[in-house]
Design a protein around this motif. Structure first.
Motif, short mmCIF file in Angstrom:
data_model
loop_
_atom_site.label_atom_id
_atom_site.label_comp_id
_atom_site.label_asym_id
_atom_site.label_seq_id
_atom_site.Cartn_x
_atom_site.Cartn_y
_atom_site.Cartn_z
N ASP A 15 0.82 -1.22 0.00
CA ASP A 15 0.00 0.00 0.00
C ASP A 15 0.85 1.27 0.00
O ASP A 15 0.51 2.25 -0.66
N PHE A 16 1.94 1.28 0.75
CA PHE A 16 2.70 2.51 0.96
C PHE A 16 4.12 2.47 0.41
O PHE A 16 4.82 3.48 0.43
N GLY A 17 4.56 1.32 -0.09
CA GLY A 17 5.95 1.16 -0.49
C GLY A 17 6.22 1.50 -1.94
O GLY A 17 5.31 1.73 -2.74
N VAL A 18 7.50 1.52 -2.25
CA VAL A 18 8.00 1.72 -3.61
C VAL A 18 8.82 0.50 -3.99
O VAL A 18 9.22 -0.28 -3.12
N ASP A 19 9.08 0.34 -5.27
CA ASP A 19 9.92 -0.77 -5.73
C ASP A 19 11.37 -0.50 -5.37
O ASP A 19 11.90 0.58 -5.62
N VAL A 20 12.00 -1.49 -4.77
CA VAL A 20 13.43 -1.45 -4.44
C VAL A 20 14.06 -2.58 -5.24
O VAL A 20 13.76 -3.75 -5.03
#
Length: 96
Positions: A15-20
């Motif tokens: 929901d709140f993350g970005v791709d790493v």
């Protein structure tokens, strides 16, 4: 002892993350890049940028100091790995 399950952590990261992007996989993480004020005495004020990404510990068991990762178009090197004992780990980063 953790309160949430791995599934709940994954929902939060989705929901709140970005791709790493690591060398062999892409995971989700909560990225932050704040400016933190430093006081070393005297009258001159300054701040430093302290980048980090919060990830699920099980996703980064092979990540160590010196590992390179990409967030968006920016590359970072891991300068510290800080597991918090709840199933999450802060990766402290240095921009490249």
């Amino acid at each position: 002892m953790t309160v949430e399950t791995s599934l709940e952590r994954q929902i939060y990261l989705n929901d709140f993350g970005v791709d790493v992007k690591l060398s062999n996989k892409t995971i989700k993480g909560i990225f932050d890049n704040p400016h933190n004020p430093l006081s070393v005495g005297g009258e001159i004020q300054f701040s430093v940028q302290e980048s980090y990404v919060l990830v699920e510990t099980s996703d980064v068991t092979d990540v160590a100091h010196g590992t390179t990762l990409t967030i968006g178009d920016d590359s970072y090197v891991v300068t510290d790995v800080q597991p918090d004992g709840t199933g999450m780990t802060n990766l402290m980063l240095e921009a490249q």
